[in-house]
Motif scaffolding. Structure first.
Motif, PDB file in Angstrom:
ATOM      1  N   GLY A  91      41.646  28.660  46.755  1.00 54.11           N
ATOM      2  CA  GLY A  91      41.214  28.952  48.119  1.00 54.11           C
ATOM      3  C   GLY A  91      39.703  28.895  48.264  1.00 54.11           C
ATOM      4  N   PHE A  92      38.981  29.345  47.231  1.00 53.64           N
ATOM      5  CA  PHE A  92      37.521  29.276  47.273  1.00 53.64           C
ATOM      6  C   PHE A  92      37.048  27.837  47.442  1.00 53.64           C
ATOM      7  CE2 PHE A  92      37.256  33.234  44.344  1.00 53.64           C
ATOM      8  CZ  PHE A  92      37.499  34.058  45.431  1.00 53.64           C
ATOM      9  N   ILE A  93      37.743  26.908  46.795  1.00 53.37           N
ATOM     10  CA  ILE A  93      37.345  25.504  46.843  1.00 53.37           C
ATOM     11  C   ILE A  93      37.538  24.926  48.245  1.00 53.37           C
ATOM     12  CG2 ILE A  93      37.787  23.190  45.929  1.00 53.37           C
ATOM     13  CD1 ILE A  93      38.820  24.542  43.383  1.00 53.37           C
ATOM     14  N   PHE A  94      38.706  25.191  48.836  1.00 57.62           N
ATOM     15  CA  PHE A  94      39.047  24.561  50.117  1.00 57.62           C
ATOM     16  C   PHE A  94      38.518  25.315  51.330  1.00 57.62           C
ATOM     17  CE2 PHE A  94      42.419  22.858  47.313  1.00 57.62           C
ATOM     18  CZ  PHE A  94      42.231  21.500  47.550  1.00 57.62           C
ATOM     19  N   LEU A  95      38.402  26.642  51.223  1.00 54.95           N
ATOM     20  CA  LEU A  95      38.019  27.443  52.389  1.00 54.95           C
ATOM     21  C   LEU A  95      36.689  28.161  52.226  1.00 54.95           C
ATOM     22  CD1 LEU A  95      41.466  29.067  53.235  1.00 54.95           C
ATOM     23  CD2 LEU A  95      40.334  27.248  54.498  1.00 54.95           C
ATOM     24  N   GLY A  96      36.231  28.320  50.975  1.00 52.67           N
ATOM     25  CA  GLY A  96      35.003  29.054  50.734  1.00 52.67           C
ATOM     26  C   GLY A  96      35.261  30.536  50.506  1.00 52.67           C
ATOM     27  N   LEU A  97      34.203  31.252  50.161  1.00 54.16           N
ATOM     28  CA  LEU A  97      34.328  32.673  49.840  1.00 54.16           C
ATOM     29  C   LEU A  97      34.561  33.521  51.080  1.00 54.16           C
ATOM     30  CD1 LEU A  97      31.393  32.995  47.268  1.00 54.16           C
ATOM     31  CD2 LEU A  97      33.833  32.969  46.748  1.00 54.16           C
ATOM     32  N   VAL A  98      33.886  33.205  52.176  1.00 54.78           N
ATOM     33  CA  VAL A  98      33.946  34.057  53.368  1.00 54.78           C
ATOM     34  C   VAL A  98      35.366  34.152  53.911  1.00 54.78           C
ATOM     35  CG1 VAL A  98      33.132  34.366  55.726  1.00 54.78           C
ATOM     36  CG2 VAL A  98      31.552  33.545  53.969  1.00 54.78           C
ATOM     37  N   GLU A  99      35.972  33.013  54.224  1.00 54.29           N
ATOM     38  CA  GLU A  99      37.300  33.038  54.831  1.00 54.29           C
ATOM     39  C   GLU A  99      38.365  33.477  53.835  1.00 54.29           C
ATOM     40  OE1 GLU A  99      38.471  29.832  57.354  1.00 54.29           O
ATOM     41  OE2 GLU A  99      36.417  29.388  57.952  1.00 54.29           O
ATOM     42  N   SER A 100      38.239  33.082  52.575  1.00 50.57           N
ATOM     43  CA  SER A 100      39.222  33.490  51.571  1.00 50.57           C
ATOM     44  C   SER A 100      39.234  35.001  51.404  1.00 50.57           C
ATOM     45  CB  SER A 100      38.914  32.823  50.220  1.00 50.57           C
ATOM     46  OG  SER A 100      39.087  31.425  50.300  1.00 50.57           O
ATOM     47  N   HIS A 101      38.055  35.609  51.312  1.00 49.18           N
ATOM     48  CA  HIS A 101      37.986  37.060  51.174  1.00 49.18           C
ATOM     49  C   HIS A 101      38.475  37.762  52.440  1.00 49.18           C
ATOM     50  CE1 HIS A 101      35.036  36.868  47.632  1.00 49.18           C
ATOM     51  NE2 HIS A 101      36.091  37.543  47.235  1.00 49.18           N
ATOM     52  N   ALA A 102      38.168  37.198  53.599  1.00 49.90           N
ATOM     53  CA  ALA A 102      38.582  37.814  54.859  1.00 49.90           C
ATOM     54  C   ALA A 102      40.099  37.940  54.938  1.00 49.90           C
ATOM     55  CB  ALA A 102      38.047  37.012  56.042  1.00 49.90           C
ATOM     56  N   VAL A 103      40.809  36.888  54.525  1.00 45.91           N
ATOM     57  CA  VAL A 103      42.274  36.924  54.549  1.00 45.91           C
ATOM     58  C   VAL A 103      42.812  37.786  53.414  1.00 45.91           C
ATOM     59  CG1 VAL A 103      44.374  35.542  54.389  1.00 45.91           C
ATOM     60  CG2 VAL A 103      42.411  34.663  55.651  1.00 45.91           C
ATOM     61  N   PHE A 104      42.183  37.699  52.254  1.00 47.51           N
ATOM     62  CA  PHE A 104      42.677  38.425  51.080  1.00 47.51           C
ATOM     63  C   PHE A 104      42.634  39.939  51.278  1.00 47.51           C
ATOM     64  CE2 PHE A 104      42.051  40.364  46.848  1.00 47.51           C
ATOM     65  CZ  PHE A 104      43.215  39.929  46.233  1.00 47.51           C
ATOM     66  N   THR A 105      41.717  40.420  52.113  1.00 49.08           N
ATOM     67  CA  THR A 105      41.613  41.867  52.321  1.00 49.08           C
ATOM     68  C   THR A 105      42.845  42.458  52.993  1.00 49.08           C
ATOM     69  OG1 THR A 105      40.389  41.438  54.383  1.00 49.08           O
ATOM     70  CG2 THR A 105      39.094  41.954  52.424  1.00 49.08           C
ATOM     71  N   SER A 106      43.804  41.619  53.362  1.00 48.89           N
ATOM     72  CA  SER A 106      45.049  42.120  53.955  1.00 48.89           C
ATOM     73  C   SER A 106      46.016  42.655  52.904  1.00 48.89           C
ATOM     74  CB  SER A 106      45.732  41.004  54.758  1.00 48.89           C
ATOM     75  OG  SER A 106      46.158  39.950  53.909  1.00 48.89           O
ATOM     76  N   TYR A 107      45.711  42.508  51.620  1.00 51.66           N
ATOM     77  CA  TYR A 107      46.695  42.895  50.598  1.00 51.66           C
ATOM     78  C   TYR A 107      47.077  44.376  50.629  1.00 51.66           C
ATOM     79  CZ  TYR A 107      43.314  45.018  47.338  1.00 51.66           C
ATOM     80  OH  TYR A 107      42.385  45.846  46.759  1.00 51.66           O
ATOM     81  N   PRO A 108      46.156  45.328  50.944  1.00 50.21           N
ATOM     82  CA  PRO A 108      46.622  46.726  51.024  1.00 50.21           C
ATOM     83  C   PRO A 108      47.659  46.932  52.129  1.00 50.21           C
ATOM     84  CG  PRO A 108      44.227  46.636  50.860  1.00 50.21           C
ATOM     85  CD  PRO A 108      44.701  45.259  51.165  1.00 50.21           C
ATOM     86  N   LEU A 109      47.536  46.161  53.213  1.00 52.55           N
ATOM     87  CA  LEU A 109      48.503  46.256  54.303  1.00 52.55           C
ATOM     88  C   LEU A 109      49.860  45.727  53.863  1.00 52.55           C
ATOM     89  CD1 LEU A 109      46.211  44.959  57.191  1.00 52.55           C
ATOM     90  CD2 LEU A 109      46.715  47.337  56.608  1.00 52.55           C
TER      91      LEU A 109
END
Length: 289
Positions: A91-109
Motif C-alpha cells: 500500500g505504501f508503494i501504490f498509495l503512499g504513507l499518508v493515505e495508507s495510514h489514514a485507512v489503516f487507523t480503522s483497525y481498532p474499529l
C-alpha cells in the motif's frame, strides 16, 4: 509494575509510534526498489533473532518462551501479521504513507466490531455508533463517489482487517499464554513463513540500501522493545489512544520526504476515524473499570 507510571507509558508510546513511522518510511523506500517479499523477509530475520535473544535472557530460556498449549493459533497469528506487513508495505508503494495510514487507523474499529461475534464480548450501542462514524470516515478517505476511486485504495483496508484479526487472536491466546510466548511465536512463525516465500524473490541490493535495510531492522526491534516497555509501566487502555500519532508522524514523513499530498477528503476522513477510535478505546476502558 504495570499501570504505575502512565506518564512514562505515554512518552514510550509516542516514541514507539515515531519509530514505527520511520520504519514505514524506510519500508516505502526499499519496497519501491526491491521486491516487497524480500524486504519483509530480511526484516523478519532480524525480528526472529531479536525474539530469540529475548527468550534466551528470560527465566526458563527458549523452552519457557516457546511453551504454548495452542501452537496452531500462535502460528496463525504469526502468519496474519506477516501477511499484514506485506500488504501494508504494498500500500505504501501504490498509495503512499499518508493515505495508507489514514485507512489503516480503522483497525481498532474493526477489532471492536468483530470482538462480539468472535470473542463473545459485549459491544454497546455507543461503540456501535462510533464504529459506524469511523467507517463513514474510511469511505470519505476512499472517496468512491468522486470518480477517481481505485481498487488500489482497498489495499490498506485489507491490511487493517488482517491486523484486526491478528489483534483478536492475540486477545484469545492471551487467555492461556504469556505476552512473551506470543511475542516469540510472532517473530519465529513469521520469519519461517516469509523465508519460505521471500527467498524465491531474492535480488542483489546496492550497498547504500543495505544500510537502509539495517536501519529498518534496528527500528523494527527498537519499536517492539519500546512497546513492550510501554505496556510494562502503564495500562494499555491508558496509552493506546496515543498510538494514533503514528498517522501524524507518517503523514509528516510522507509529505516532507516523499512529496505526498494531504487531500482534503483524507484529512476529514482521518479525523473521523481517529475520533471514533479514541472514543471506542475510552468507552471500553470505562466499562472495564
Amino acid at each position: 509494575m504495570t499501570g504505575q507510571n502512565t506518564r512514562l507509558g505515554i512518552v514510550l508510546m509516542v516514541a514507539t509510534t515515531f519509530v514505527f513511522a520511520v520504519q514505514d518510511g524506510i519500508s516505502r523506500h526499499l519496497a519501491a526498489e526491491y521486491n516487497v517479499l524480500m524486504v519483509v523477509m530480511i526484516r523478519y530475520w532480524f525480528f526472529a533473532a531479536f525474539v530469540v535473544a529475548l527468550g534466551l535472557r528470560a527465566t526458563g530460556g527458549l523452552r519457557a518462551a516457546a511453551a504454548t498449549k495452542q501452537p496452531g493459533w500462535q502460528i496463525l497469528r504469526g502468519l496474519l501479521l506477516a501477511a499484514e506487513i506485506c500488504v501494508m508495505v504494498t500500500g505504501f508503494i501504490f498509495l503512499g504513507l499518508v493515505e495508507s495510514h489514514a485507512v489503516f487507523t480503522s483497525y481498532p474499529l474493526i477489532i471492536a466490531a468483530l470482538s462480539g461475534p468472535l470473542l463473545g464480548e459485549r459491544v454497546g450501542w455507543r461503540r456501535w455508533v462510533a464504529i459506524g462514524i469511523g467507517f463513514v470516515g474510511v469511505v470519505i478517505i476512499l472517496s468512491p463517489g468522486s470518480g477517481v476511486f481505485s481498487p488500489l485504495a482497498l489495499i490498506p483496508l485489507a491490511s487493517s482487517v488482517l491486523f484486526a484479526l491478528y489483534g483478536l487472536l492475540t486477545r484469545y491466546v492471551a487467555q492461556q499464554d504469556s505476552a512473551a510466548t506470543s511475542f516469540f511465536w510472532t517473530g519465529v512463525a513469521g520469519s519461517v513463513a516469509m523465508t519460505c516465500v521471500g527467498i524465491w524473490f531474492w535480488e542483489p541490493m546496492a550497498a547504500p540500501d543495505w544500510g537502509w535495510m539495517a536501519t529498518l531492522c534496528v527500528t523494527g526491534a527498537l519499536g517492539h522493545y519500546l512497546l513492550i516497555k510501554c505496556y510494562e509501566v502503564a495500562e494499555a487502555s491508558a496509552v493506546q489512544p496515543f498510538a494514533y500519532l503514528q498517522l501524524v508522524f507518517g503523514a509528516f514523513i510522507g509529505i516532507g520526504v516523499f512529496g505526498e499530498v494531504l487531500r482534503t477528503n483524507v484529512l476529514i476522513g482521518a479525523v473521523l476515524v481517529v475520533a471514533a477510535g479514541v472514543f471506542t478505546l475510552l468507552r471500553a476502558r470505562s466499562i472495564a473499570r
